[in-house]
Every structure is written in C-alpha cells, then in structure tokens.
Design a protein around this motif. Sequence first.
Motif, mmCIF file in Angstrom:
data_model
loop_
_atom_site.group_PDB
_atom_site.id
_atom_site.type_symbol
_atom_site.label_atom_id
_atom_site.label_comp_id
_atom_site.label_asym_id
_atom_site.label_seq_id
_atom_site.Cartn_x
_atom_site.Cartn_y
_atom_site.Cartn_z
ATOM 1 N N ARG A 225 31.521 34.709 30.161
ATOM 2 C CA ARG A 225 31.793 35.004 31.652
ATOM 3 C C ARG A 225 32.594 34.530 32.385
ATOM 4 N N LEU A 226 33.663 34.599 33.649
ATOM 5 C CA LEU A 226 34.726 33.414 33.579
ATOM 6 C C LEU A 226 34.769 33.098 35.245
ATOM 7 N N PHE A 227 35.517 31.993 35.419
ATOM 8 C CA PHE A 227 34.956 31.106 36.452
ATOM 9 C C PHE A 227 36.611 30.716 36.184
ATOM 10 N N THR A 228 37.043 31.139 38.068
ATOM 11 C CA THR A 228 38.575 30.529 39.060
ATOM 12 C C THR A 228 37.644 30.058 39.921
ATOM 13 N N ASN A 229 39.035 29.816 40.294
ATOM 14 C CA ASN A 229 38.368 29.176 42.059
ATOM 15 C C ASN A 229 38.923 30.296 43.039
ATOM 16 N N ASP A 230 39.137 31.534 42.541
ATOM 17 C CA ASP A 230 38.561 32.888 43.614
ATOM 18 C C ASP A 230 38.217 33.021 43.743
ATOM 19 N N LEU A 231 36.537 32.552 42.680
ATOM 20 C CA LEU A 231 34.980 33.298 42.780
ATOM 21 C C LEU A 231 34.945 34.899 43.303
ATOM 22 N N LYS A 232 36.033 35.299 42.166
ATOM 23 C CA LYS A 232 36.148 37.185 42.437
ATOM 24 C C LYS A 232 34.589 37.565 42.143
ATOM 25 N N PRO A 233 34.264 38.334 42.817
ATOM 26 C CA PRO A 233 33.356 39.027 42.604
ATOM 27 C C PRO A 233 32.750 39.789 41.116
ATOM 28 N N ILE A 234 34.501 40.212 40.289
ATOM 29 C CA ILE A 234 34.192 40.513 38.762
ATOM 30 C C ILE A 234 34.064 39.824 38.197
ATOM 31 N N HIS A 235 33.841 38.118 38.901
ATOM 32 C CA HIS A 235 33.601 36.984 37.565
ATOM 33 C C HIS A 235 31.970 36.436 37.376
ATOM 34 N N GLN A 236 31.600 37.302 38.240
ATOM 35 C CA GLN A 236 29.806 37.085 38.418
ATOM 36 C C GLN A 236 29.341 38.032 37.464
ATOM 37 N N HIS A 237 30.237 39.331 36.783
ATOM 38 C CA HIS A 237 29.282 39.413 35.465
ATOM 39 C C HIS A 237 29.734 39.408 34.237
ATOM 40 N N VAL A 238 28.568 39.876 33.372
ATOM 41 C CA VAL A 238 28.835 39.221 31.593
ATOM 42 C C VAL A 238 30.161 39.791 31.290
ATOM 43 N N LEU A 239 30.587 39.404 30.359
ATOM 44 C CA LEU A 239 32.317 39.975 29.897
ATOM 45 C C LEU A 239 32.059 40.035 28.161
ATOM 46 N N ASN A 240 32.767 41.171 28.322
ATOM 47 C CA ASN A 240 32.620 41.193 26.695
ATOM 48 C C ASN A 240 34.499 40.944 25.961
ATOM 49 N N LYS A 241 34.543 40.802 24.965
ATOM 50 C CA LYS A 241 35.995 40.260 24.231
ATOM 51 C C LYS A 241 36.438 41.224 25.245
ATOM 52 N N GLU A 242 37.172 41.975 25.306
ATOM 53 C CA GLU A 242 38.233 42.897 25.830
ATOM 54 C C GLU A 242 38.270 42.646 27.375
ATOM 55 N N GLN A 243 37.378 42.539 27.551
ATOM 56 C CA GLN A 243 36.668 42.714 29.397
ATOM 57 C C GLN A 243 37.714 41.019 29.524
ATOM 58 N N PHE A 244 37.415 40.088 28.988
ATOM 59 C CA PHE A 244 37.187 38.369 29.022
ATOM 60 C C PHE A 244 38.754 37.985 28.915
ATOM 61 N N ILE A 245 39.589 39.219 28.298
ATOM 62 C CA ILE A 245 41.016 38.551 28.092
ATOM 63 C C ILE A 245 41.938 39.239 28.765
ATOM 64 N N ASN A 246 41.090 40.600 28.866
ATOM 65 C CA ASN A 246 42.076 40.870 30.376
ATOM 66 C C ASN A 246 42.030 40.380 31.454
ATOM 67 N N GLN A 247 40.607 39.906 32.290
ATOM 68 C CA GLN A 247 40.955 38.631 32.951
ATOM 69 C C GLN A 247 42.074 38.071 33.113
ATOM 70 N N VAL A 248 41.146 37.345 32.525
ATOM 71 C CA VAL A 248 42.164 35.982 31.766
ATOM 72 C C VAL A 248 44.072 36.282 32.036
ATOM 73 N N SER A 249 44.190 37.147 31.524
ATOM 74 C CA SER A 249 45.882 37.338 31.486
ATOM 75 C C SER A 249 45.879 37.621 33.153
ATOM 76 N N GLU A 250 44.968 38.029 34.182
ATOM 77 C CA GLU A 250 45.777 38.364 35.616
ATOM 78 C C GLU A 250 45.474 37.366 35.850
ATOM 79 N N ILE A 251 45.179 36.056 35.849
ATOM 80 C CA ILE A 251 44.577 34.497 36.116
ATOM 81 C C ILE A 251 46.055 34.297 36.761
ATOM 82 N N GLN A 252 46.028 34.195 38.429
ATOM 83 C CA GLN A 252 46.748 33.333 38.826
ATOM 84 C C GLN A 252 46.578 32.209 39.915
#
Length: 686
Positions: free
Chosen positions: A133-160
């Motif tokens: 699971r990924l949490f940021t200050n944006d609390l994006k809806p997509i971060h409410q879901h369980v992610l696999n490794k590839e999805q998690f890596i992609n989401q982390v790379s988009e954090i601004q």
Amino acid sequence: MKFLFPTFLFALLAIAIPVIIHLFSFKRHKTVYFSNVEFLKDIKKESKKQSRLKQLLILAARILTIIFLVFAFAQPYIPTGGETQKQPNQLVAVYVDNSFSMNAISEQGQLLEVARNKALEICLAYPAGTKFRLFTNDLKPIHQHVLNKEQFINQVSEIQATPAVISLSMIYNRFAEQQTEDAENTDKNLYFISDFQRTITDIDEFEADNIFSYYLPLVPNEVANLYIDSCWVEVPAHRLGQEETIYVSIKNSSNQDYQNLPIKMFLNDSLKSITNFSVEAQENIVAELKYNNNSSGLQMGRLEITDYPFTHDNNWYISYKVDKNLKALAIYNNTASSQEGLQYIDALFENDDYVLLDQMNVQNLQVNRLGDYNTIFLVNLENYSSGFLNELETVVGEGTSVVIFPEMGNNTQLINNLLSRFDANQVLGIDSTIQEIAQIEYDNAFYKNVFKKREENPILPEIKNHLRFENATRSDEMNLLAFQNGDKALSQLSYGDGKVWTFSFPINTANEDFANDVLFVPTLYNFVLNSLPKQEISLIVGKNNFYDLPGNIQYKLNAAFEIENLKTGDKIVPNNTVTGRKTRLEFGGQIASDGHYLIENDGDVVASMAFNYNRQESDLRYYSEEELQNRIDEFQLKNATVVSKVERNFSEVLDELQNGKQLWKLMIILALFFILVEALLARFWK
C-alpha cells in the motif's frame, strides 16, 4: 539478548573438557638430581606461582573460546522492537511524506528524492508476492488499493511535492482500521518516511497498536525560514475611498535576527503600500499596512516578502469586495414615539450615498424583502407579529443585523418575545430615574477607532427611563454602553451570521440628548458598517473545501457555476447546494495551488476567492531520532521501531528489523581472539 537456536546452548557443557584437563595434568615429570637445592627453593616457589597463573589464563581463554563458539552457532540477537510472529503473508504500507518541507536538502540530496528511493528499496527488499500500500499527503484514490511490486514502483516514481498537509495519525489510523481478506494470516507493516515535523507527528493520536510501524527519519541540513503566517482586517465592510488597515503576522523560524526587511502590498496588480519590519530569532511580529480603496467591486491583493530557499510561504493572497453602498431599513409604526425616532435616523442617512435607507411601516411590511437589507432598525415598535418575528430570526441568522430601539410600554412581554428569538437577556422592569451614560467599551472593535483620545470624565447624554435587563446570563452578549448604576444602555450579541444590537431606551424627543450627542453618529453608522458578515479574505488550500456565496450578490440560481484559476486559466465545476438564502459551492480537493480564483455564474464573475498554502509546513522544527523514540515510549507503542542510520542499504535494515541485531559475527571474532590469546600465552610465556 536472545537466540535463534537456543538448543545449541547445551554445547556449553563442553566447558568441562578444559576444566578437567586443567585439574588432572597427564604430563609425566622427569626427576633431576642436584647436589645442593638450597639455592633453588626461592626459584621453585616463584616459578610455581607464575605457572599457576599461566595455566589459569589459558584455561579462561579456552573456556571463553568454547562459550563464544557455542553462542555463534546459537545465533544471538538483540530484538529491535516488539516480538514478531511471522505470518505467511505480508502487507507492507509505505508513507512517503511529499509535503513542501521535503524540498529541503540533506547530505544525501533533496529529502523527497531520498524518500522516493528509500520507498523503492523497501519494495525490492521484500520477496515476490508481497502486497503493498502507498500513502502520500495527496491521499489519492488509487492508493486505497493493494498494489503489487510493479504497480508500487510506478506509483512511487510519480510522487511529487504537494501543498497538502496531513498528520501521521491520519495515516496510521486509516491503515490500522483496514481489514484484509485474510487478516489473521497477514502481517501488517507500516513504514513512515518523513522529516517528522513537530506539527504533524501526533503519535498521541494513534488509536491502536495492532500493526508494526517503523519510522525512518530524514534529517535536512539546517535552514532558516521567514514566512507570512496569516493576514486579517478588523472591519468587515470595505467602503469606497475608505482607508484600510491590514494586519500581517510574520514568523521567523530561524536562529538569526532580521532587520528592516520590506513587506509589500499589491492590490489588483498595483503596489499600494510598503513598510519595513524587524523580527528576532524564533519570534513573530504583526506588521500593519494602510491604503485606500479607490475602486468598488472585487479586490484581489497580495502581501509579499523575500526569503530563500523556501518560497511557497513568501506570499499571502487576499480577496474581498468593496460595496458601492449598503442598504438599511427602518421599520416604524404610527405612534408618536416611533415617528420621532424615525426622524433622527432619516436625518443621519438622508444625504449619504453609501448607506441607502429605506423606510417601511410595520403594518404594510413586506417580510419577504427583509433579507435584501444589511441592517434593520426597529424604531420604538409596540407590537411584533409572529410571522414578522419568524422571518426576522431567519434573516439575522443568515447575515442581516438588527438594531432594537424598544418602546417603554408597560407590557415588557412583547420585547421579551423578540429578545428570546436571539437568546438575548430578558427585560426585568423599568428604571424611571434619569441616568447618564457613563461607560464606553473603547477596547471593543465597535468603538476601537471611533475616538482619537479617551477622556477621563467625558460629558455623555442623560437618558430618561430605561429598561433593566438580566445580569449577563448569556455569555456571548456584551455591553457597549452602560449607565452610572451599571445597567446596560447598549449591548451586542452575535446570532448566526448576523448581529443583534439592543438599546435599553427608545430614540425619541425625550432622549434627544443622545440623538444630539457626538456618540450618536458613529454608533448608528457603525451598526451599518459592521452589519456585513465577516468576509473570508483568504482561504487555505486543502483545508477549505467549500465557499458560501455572500447573500448580497446577484446570480442566476439555475445557471452553472465555474471557478477559474487566474494563474493558469484552468476551470473547475463545483457542486452547489442551496439552503434557505445561502448557496454553498463545494469543490473538494480540486483546488491545489495558491492564488486568486474567480467564481463565474452563467459567464459573469460574481465573487472571488484567495487561497494560500498551509503554513504548518513552514514551521521547520523536527523530532530527532532520540526524541521520536521518547515519544513512542511515552505513549507505549509496543510494535513501533525507530530505524537509525537510514542511509544504510534497506536489505540490511529489514534483516535487522525482522531478526533483530545479529551478533553471531561478533561471537566468531571473539572466539578467534581467545584462540589467539591461548596460543600467545603458550608460545611466549616461559
């Protein structure tokens, strides 16, 4: 210290082997004959003592060698947190703090970049099949879901970086409440990667301790920050040509003093005012800027200072409306007292272009028009219908203000019916003595700037007969004027978005002293100036997610609303709800940047808003590792661990977190050391 394989400790029984060897020497002694041994007695005694010490040291070295070899096979470790019963499944949540404070620079680089890289290390350190699971200050809806490794890596790379500010407790409690499909067989791990500012690290608000939480503090280089904390005005009405005073709170979160720095005030893109300020280290000051409103309509301003490296808090945006005029209504009846009072009020506003006064007889009153006025004067009325009272209560709650001049009749129940609608103090009776007004609340905002100086014994008007009220049983009601005997002459009470001003005497020829006194004009004029609901001159990004349209603006209720960002030109469509005479625009988290925003209705601009970034991020005070650990211990979070030396490779950190701090390498080193000690004793001790 604990052991992964404690059964190996039975091998400590091998200590008996060197002990037995020491107690029973198997070496045969050879007898050597001397003709005279008298000279050898002293040498024999001394050699025997040295030999015994040597054998004891060798014995100790052998015992310690066996002990540390056994310990090495038992694999000792020091637990780093609560006892962890490993489950077959792992759910790993990572919070990456992407607030503005993470733009600071550390020895490893920008904090946000370091945090992103550390999140990727955490992901790669876990085996395949781990859920994330990924949490940021944006609390994006997509971060409410369980992610696999590839999805998690992609989401982390988009954090601004984001202006949104949330507390750690919000992340912790949200994750703790989450229920997985196989919760009993799943370990929940939560990693906090942050600079741990004091304003957001609210460990005391953690509601549970059913997860394993790990804290990875990133330490920025020491930086200084000077910022605008807030901005306000004291008078809600903004008049054309009126001199405005705007107050600006400036905070210094650094350890250095600042002297004679400029602060500028821009209004509608024009420089309106500038002044200098000085502020000491870790202190705050309030600067005042004065200027004039030279045009009516929407006013969009900006306060500005210069400070680096944090620039998001150098500006503070404001917006308000300058009304061409304010509307007041005087309601009267056909009695002589009411007619007399109406003349005084009419004479005050007769030639005023700013305050437009209308007059209505209570018998011909159109109650549906009461909401069109900013201020309503009730001039010595003898009676109030229930329909009128119901409508008056409604419009006052929605922002209209009412001024009550009571009639001195014998039936006090009528005035009490009116006062009870606003929870005001009730009338007890009538005082027929002549009383002089003796007390003015100069410190109240109502009278604060009315008088240039305060006279010790001013000559104030005398009032013939006044009503006596309860003694301030309603805490919100305050006296603005009072008589010599302490009775109230004028009080102020807030009700909803409006205000209720109540006199204890009527305005008529019997009280002409008050109407002719210098106190009369500023008092009645301030009723109108303060009758507008306080305008929200500035809002906070991420905190204010709706806006109530002022009741004095005209718009088409059936037409669509749009909100335009003046910086980018982007537009959003808010949801609008109507309650009574109020229209609320709800835009949720669609506004993410500071600046000015225009509210359009059917293509026409009807209002404006000014948004500013949350100043929590400007307070650059952090918790150190030790302070963070003390907070955890204070609130007894058993499954919480502060990770030291965050710059290490996370594979090592994870192994330490899961298995504790491993000591088997140290045990082998110690065993080899004592083998070497034994060899040196045997070789060189003769």
